[in-house]
Design a protein around this motif. Structure first.
Motif, PDB file in Angstrom:
ATOM      1  N   ILE A  11       0.880  -1.179   0.000  1.00 23.34           N
ATOM      2  CA  ILE A  11       0.000   0.000   0.000  1.00 23.34           C
ATOM      3  C   ILE A  11       0.915   1.226   0.000  1.00 23.34           C
ATOM      4  O   ILE A  11       1.679   1.413   0.946  1.00 23.34           O
ATOM      5  CB  ILE A  11      -0.925   0.019   1.239  1.00 23.34           C
ATOM      6  N   PRO A  12       0.869   2.031  -1.054  1.00 26.44           N
ATOM      7  CA  PRO A  12       1.840   3.130  -1.168  1.00 26.44           C
ATOM      8  C   PRO A  12       1.762   4.104   0.008  1.00 26.44           C
ATOM      9  O   PRO A  12       0.694   4.640   0.300  1.00 26.44           O
ATOM     10  CB  PRO A  12       1.436   3.831  -2.474  1.00 26.44           C
ATOM     11  N   GLU A  13       2.888   4.291   0.655  1.00 27.67           N
ATOM     12  CA  GLU A  13       2.933   5.168   1.823  1.00 27.67           C
ATOM     13  C   GLU A  13       2.744   6.613   1.389  1.00 27.67           C
ATOM     14  O   GLU A  13       3.236   7.031   0.349  1.00 27.67           O
ATOM     15  CB  GLU A  13       4.272   5.005   2.541  1.00 27.67           C
ATOM     16  N   GLY A  14       2.017   7.356   2.187  1.00 23.65           N
ATOM     17  CA  GLY A  14       1.831   8.775   1.874  1.00 23.65           C
ATOM     18  C   GLY A  14       0.621   8.962   0.980  1.00 23.65           C
ATOM     19  O   GLY A  14      -0.429   9.373   1.439  1.00 23.65           O
ATOM     20  N   ALA A  15       0.772   8.584  -0.284  1.00 21.34           N
ATOM     21  CA  ALA A  15      -0.322   8.759  -1.242  1.00 21.34           C
ATOM     22  C   ALA A  15      -1.580   8.027  -0.774  1.00 21.34           C
ATOM     23  O   ALA A  15      -2.700   8.537  -0.909  1.00 21.34           O
ATOM     24  CB  ALA A  15       0.106   8.248  -2.613  1.00 21.34           C
ATOM     25  N   VAL A  16      -1.419   6.829  -0.225  1.00 27.81           N
ATOM     26  CA  VAL A  16      -2.584   6.037   0.187  1.00 27.81           C
ATOM     27  C   VAL A  16      -2.516   5.689   1.674  1.00 27.81           C
ATOM     28  O   VAL A  16      -3.487   5.819   2.409  1.00 27.81           O
ATOM     29  CB  VAL A  16      -2.677   4.715  -0.633  1.00 27.81           C
ATOM     30  N   ARG A  17      -1.339   5.255   2.129  1.00 24.41           N
ATOM     31  CA  ARG A  17      -1.221   4.655   3.459  1.00 24.41           C
ATOM     32  C   ARG A  17      -0.677   5.639   4.487  1.00 24.41           C
ATOM     33  O   ARG A  17       0.298   6.341   4.231  1.00 24.41           O
ATOM     34  CB  ARG A  17      -0.272   3.459   3.390  1.00 24.41           C
ATOM     35  N   THR A  18      -1.322   5.663   5.643  1.00 16.92           N
ATOM     36  CA  THR A  18      -0.790   6.410   6.785  1.00 16.92           C
ATOM     37  C   THR A  18      -0.555   5.432   7.928  1.00 16.92           C
ATOM     38  O   THR A  18      -1.421   4.603   8.211  1.00 16.92           O
ATOM     39  CB  THR A  18      -1.793   7.496   7.248  1.00 16.92           C
ATOM     40  N   ASP A  19       0.599   5.524   8.570  1.00 15.98           N
ATOM     41  CA  ASP A  19       0.913   4.688   9.726  1.00 15.98           C
ATOM     42  C   ASP A  19       0.804   5.525  10.988  1.00 15.98           C
ATOM     43  O   ASP A  19       1.384   6.601  11.064  1.00 15.98           O
ATOM     44  CB  ASP A  19       2.338   4.128   9.615  1.00 15.98           C
ATOM     45  N   PHE A  20       0.083   5.029  11.972  1.00 18.70           N
ATOM     46  CA  PHE A  20      -0.049   5.703  13.267  1.00 18.70           C
ATOM     47  C   PHE A  20       0.705   4.869  14.291  1.00 18.70           C
ATOM     48  O   PHE A  20       0.504   3.661  14.368  1.00 18.70           O
ATOM     49  CB  PHE A  20      -1.524   5.832  13.664  1.00 18.70           C
ATOM     50  N   PRO A  29      -5.342   2.858   4.987  1.00 13.48           N
ATOM     51  CA  PRO A  29      -6.471   1.928   5.133  1.00 13.48           C
ATOM     52  C   PRO A  29      -5.969   0.498   5.290  1.00 13.48           C
ATOM     53  O   PRO A  29      -4.770   0.247   5.186  1.00 13.48           O
ATOM     54  CB  PRO A  29      -7.205   2.095   3.806  1.00 13.48           C
ATOM     55  N   MET A  30      -6.888  -0.431   5.501  1.00 16.30           N
ATOM     56  CA  MET A  30      -6.515  -1.850   5.613  1.00 16.30           C
ATOM     57  C   MET A  30      -6.749  -2.585   4.295  1.00 16.30           C
ATOM     58  O   MET A  30      -6.619  -3.808   4.242  1.00 16.30           O
ATOM     59  CB  MET A  30      -7.294  -2.508   6.761  1.00 16.30           C
ATOM     60  N   GLN A  31      -7.115  -1.836   3.265  1.00 15.78           N
ATOM     61  CA  GLN A  31      -7.362  -2.456   1.960  1.00 15.78           C
ATOM     62  C   GLN A  31      -6.794  -1.574   0.860  1.00 15.78           C
ATOM     63  O   GLN A  31      -6.795  -0.344   0.972  1.00 15.78           O
ATOM     64  CB  GLN A  31      -8.871  -2.615   1.745  1.00 15.78           C
ATOM     65  N   TYR A  32      -6.270  -2.213  -0.179  1.00 15.95           N
ATOM     66  CA  TYR A  32      -5.774  -1.469  -1.337  1.00 15.95           C
ATOM     67  C   TYR A  32      -5.994  -2.366  -2.547  1.00 15.95           C
ATOM     68  O   TYR A  32      -5.390  -3.440  -2.631  1.00 15.95           O
ATOM     69  CB  TYR A  32      -4.293  -1.146  -1.141  1.00 15.95           C
ATOM     70  N   GLY A  33      -6.845  -1.943  -3.456  1.00 15.99           N
ATOM     71  CA  GLY A  33      -7.168  -2.792  -4.603  1.00 15.99           C
ATOM     72  C   GLY A  33      -7.710  -4.124  -4.122  1.00 15.99           C
ATOM     73  O   GLY A  33      -8.656  -4.175  -3.331  1.00 15.99           O
ATOM     74  N   ARG A  34      -7.063  -5.212  -4.554  1.00 14.62           N
ATOM     75  CA  ARG A  34      -7.523  -6.550  -4.165  1.00 14.62           C
ATOM     76  C   ARG A  34      -6.743  -7.121  -2.980  1.00 14.62           C
ATOM     77  O   ARG A  34      -6.789  -8.318  -2.726  1.00 14.62           O
ATOM     78  CB  ARG A  34      -7.403  -7.498  -5.376  1.00 14.62           C
ATOM     79  N   LEU A  35      -5.997  -6.243  -2.301  1.00 22.42           N
ATOM     80  CA  LEU A  35      -5.242  -6.664  -1.100  1.00 22.42           C
ATOM     81  C   LEU A  35      -5.984  -6.214   0.159  1.00 22.42           C
ATOM     82  O   LEU A  35      -6.346  -5.045   0.279  1.00 22.42           O
ATOM     83  CB  LEU A  35      -3.843  -6.030  -1.109  1.00 22.42           C
ATOM     84  N   PHE A  36      -6.186  -7.149   1.085  1.00 20.90           N
ATOM     85  CA  PHE A  36      -6.814  -6.843   2.365  1.00 20.90           C
ATOM     86  C   PHE A  36      -5.874  -7.283   3.486  1.00 20.90           C
ATOM     87  O   PHE A  36      -5.416  -8.425   3.490  1.00 20.90           O
ATOM     88  CB  PHE A  36      -8.159  -7.566   2.501  1.00 20.90           C
ATOM     89  N   LEU A  37      -5.588  -6.361   4.416  1.00 20.75           N
ATOM     90  CA  LEU A  37      -4.733  -6.715   5.566  1.00 20.75           C
ATOM     91  C   LEU A  37      -5.606  -7.163   6.736  1.00 20.75           C
ATOM     92  O   LEU A  37      -6.705  -6.638   6.935  1.00 20.75           O
ATOM     93  CB  LEU A  37      -3.906  -5.508   6.011  1.00 20.75           C
ATOM     94  N   ALA A  38      -5.080  -8.116   7.504  1.00 17.20           N
ATOM     95  CA  ALA A  38      -5.810  -8.577   8.701  1.00 17.20           C
ATOM     96  C   ALA A  38      -4.817  -8.864   9.821  1.00 17.20           C
ATOM     97  O   ALA A  38      -3.705  -9.330   9.580  1.00 17.20           O
ATOM     98  CB  ALA A  38      -6.607  -9.837   8.379  1.00 17.20           C
ATOM     99  N   GLY A  39      -5.236  -8.603  11.050  1.00 21.69           N
ATOM    100  CA  GLY A  39      -4.398  -8.910  12.218  1.00 21.69           C
ATOM    101  C   GLY A  39      -3.194  -7.989  12.335  1.00 21.69           C
ATOM    102  O   GLY A  39      -3.222  -6.827  11.906  1.00 21.69           O
ATOM    103  N   ASP A  40      -2.105  -8.524  12.895  1.00 26.03           N
ATOM    104  CA  ASP A  40      -0.912  -7.726  13.195  1.00 26.03           C
ATOM    105  C   ASP A  40      -0.268  -7.091  11.968  1.00 26.03           C
ATOM    106  O   ASP A  40       0.532  -6.165  12.112  1.00 26.03           O
ATOM    107  CB  ASP A  40       0.145  -8.592  13.903  1.00 26.03           C
ATOM    108  N   ALA A  41      -0.549  -7.576  10.783  1.00 30.45           N
ATOM    109  CA  ALA A  41      -0.012  -6.929   9.574  1.00 30.45           C
ATOM    110  C   ALA A  41      -0.519  -5.491   9.493  1.00 30.45           C
ATOM    111  O   ALA A  41       0.147  -4.616   8.945  1.00 30.45           O
ATOM    112  CB  ALA A  41      -0.420  -7.706   8.324  1.00 30.45           C
ATOM    113  N   ALA A  42      -1.698  -5.238  10.056  1.00 30.81           N
ATOM    114  CA  ALA A  42      -2.302  -3.905   9.982  1.00 30.81           C
ATOM    115  C   ALA A  42      -2.235  -3.143  11.294  1.00 30.81           C
ATOM    116  O   ALA A  42      -2.333  -1.919  11.306  1.00 30.81           O
ATOM    117  CB  ALA A  42      -3.761  -4.013   9.542  1.00 30.81           C
TER     118      ALA A  42
END
Ligand code: PHB
Length: 391
Positions: free
Chosen positions: A169-178, A275-288
């Motif tokens: 998930i592209p950081e910045g453009a799409v993904r934010t890490d808290f 987010p926890m989803q990008y296109g057809r990729l969905f994150l679950a659990g500790d990955a997210a």
């Protein structure tokens, strides 16, 4: 190779999702870097929320859990020279938690997936997920010396806190890490000794936090707050027991001691990726997301994520309706942030921060007194500890 759902990671999230999808007739393949032995032997947390227990029972993987797990109706908070019980069962109208180790959950899920003819590949290497923005994502990996390409409709990133899938998930453009770091860690031990207490003890002390947990009638799990750079080998068994005694003695809690057969230092972090989803990729659990262990929420959040994901994928395969897939991030994050708050609250109420003044210590005691004397405050703790129902 082709499958409907390709799952990276054979932890609680990946295996449970594969199991749930199988029950509704959706195919999946699960891959993991680790061997089956290492997955089945790695010691992690051990508290299952009511919703996790119900989900496992309802879907036919709860037999051993019901036989060997320990149902706890309350927890104890130790502070200011006393022990105070929170009766979670009464406060929540009949909810409880079950002590059953995470690796036992994994043993049960793996056995069931294999008995149901599931495709679970252990010990893979060179995993590469491609084209998640397209409608035909792929997972490439090496298994038993052979290069494989798995074509999927969806890829699930359930590869834990050392995830590689999150970074798709592209950081910045799409993904934010808290992110939040803590200035301490937990020193954990497993000891050959019967439980010191019928229920868990979360102890506040001037020397720092202690947790008295258990694994079985003959094995105890205990933790004390330590510096993040603590070296396990600097701590002899005698020194460890002395530290536990010094922190617990004021509350009157009695410790049963015994041979220590495992010592580890757990790092403390709070983390959420959105987010926890990008296109057809969905994150679950500790990955997210990661929570500090104080609230015992990690495994339970993973189970809650895949409960949502299973329904969303089910709706897609039944009717091609993508609504639930599109709302996955929003639905999952609501629970994730609640658990972040709860874990942070429990952590900050019970731990000694390095810059803590006497003011801070007294403020913590006032908070613990509130939680153990006000039914409203106690209920807030009990509701969140036993977990919100899976919706
Ligand atoms: C554990 O038994 O490992 C355990 C129990 C409760 C927690 C964290 C860990 O909050």
């Amino acid at each position: 190779m082709r499958t409907q759902v390709g799952i990276v990671g054979a932890g609680p999230a990946g295996l449970m999702l594969s199991h749930l999808l199988h029950l509704r007739g959706v195919e999946s393949v699960v891959i993991d870097l680790q061997t089956r032995e290492s997955i089945e032997q790695t010691i992690k947390a051990g508290i299952l929320e009511q919703g996790t227990v119900d989900l496992m029972r309802r879907t036919g993987v709860g037999d051993r859990l019901m036989r060997d797990g320990f149902v706890h109706h309350g927890i104890n908070l130790a502070f200011s020279g006393g022990l105070h019980r929170i009766n979670m069962y009464e406060l929540t109208g009949g909810r409880s938690v079950t002590v059953y180790a995470q690796h036992e959950v994994l043993i049960d899920l793996i056995a069931r997936r294999l008995a149901d003819g599931g495709d679970v590949r252990f010990g893979v290497s060179d995993t590469q997920v491609e084209d998640v923005e397209s409608e035909q994502p792929r997972i490439r990996f090496t298994h038993e010396g052979r290069q494989e390409t798995l074509e999927c409709d969806f890829v699930i990133g359930a590869d834990g806190s050392r995830t590689s899938t999150r970074f798709l998930i592209p950081e910045g453009a799409v993904r934010t890490d808290f992110f939040r770091q803590y200035p301490f860690a937990w020193f954990g031990i497993l000891a050959e000794a019967p439980p010191s207490s019928d229920e868990l003890i979360y102890a506040h002390s001037e020397r720092g936090f202690v947790l008295v947990s258990t694994r079985s009638p003959s094995v105890q799990r205990l933790y004390f707050q330590c510096d993040p750079d603590t070296v396990v080998d600097d701590w002899s068994d005698d020194r460890i027991w002395e530290e536990f005694q010094a922190r617990l003695a004021p509350s009157g809690a009695q410790l049963t001691t015994g041979r220590i057969f495992k010592k580890d230092v757990l790092q403390f972090r709070s983390f959420v990726c959105e987010p926890m989803q990008y296109g057809r990729l969905f994150l679950a659990g500790d990955a997210a997301h990661t929570v500090p262990p104080t609230g015992a929420k990690g495994l339970n959040l993973a189970m809650a994520d895949v409960h949502v994901l299973d329904r969303a994928l089910g709706a897609y395969y039944d009717t091609k309706d993508t609504g639930l897939l599109e709302s996955y991030t929003r639905t999952a994050l609501q629970r994730v942030w609640r658990a972040q708050w709860f874990s942070f609250w429990m952590t900050s109420m019970l731990h000694r921060f390095s810059d803590a003044s006497d003011f801070d210590l007294r403020r913590q005691i006032a908070e613990l007194e509130l939680v153990t004397t006000s039914p409203t405050a106690a209920k807030t703790l009990a509701d969140n500890y036993t977990g919100l129902p899976l919706t």
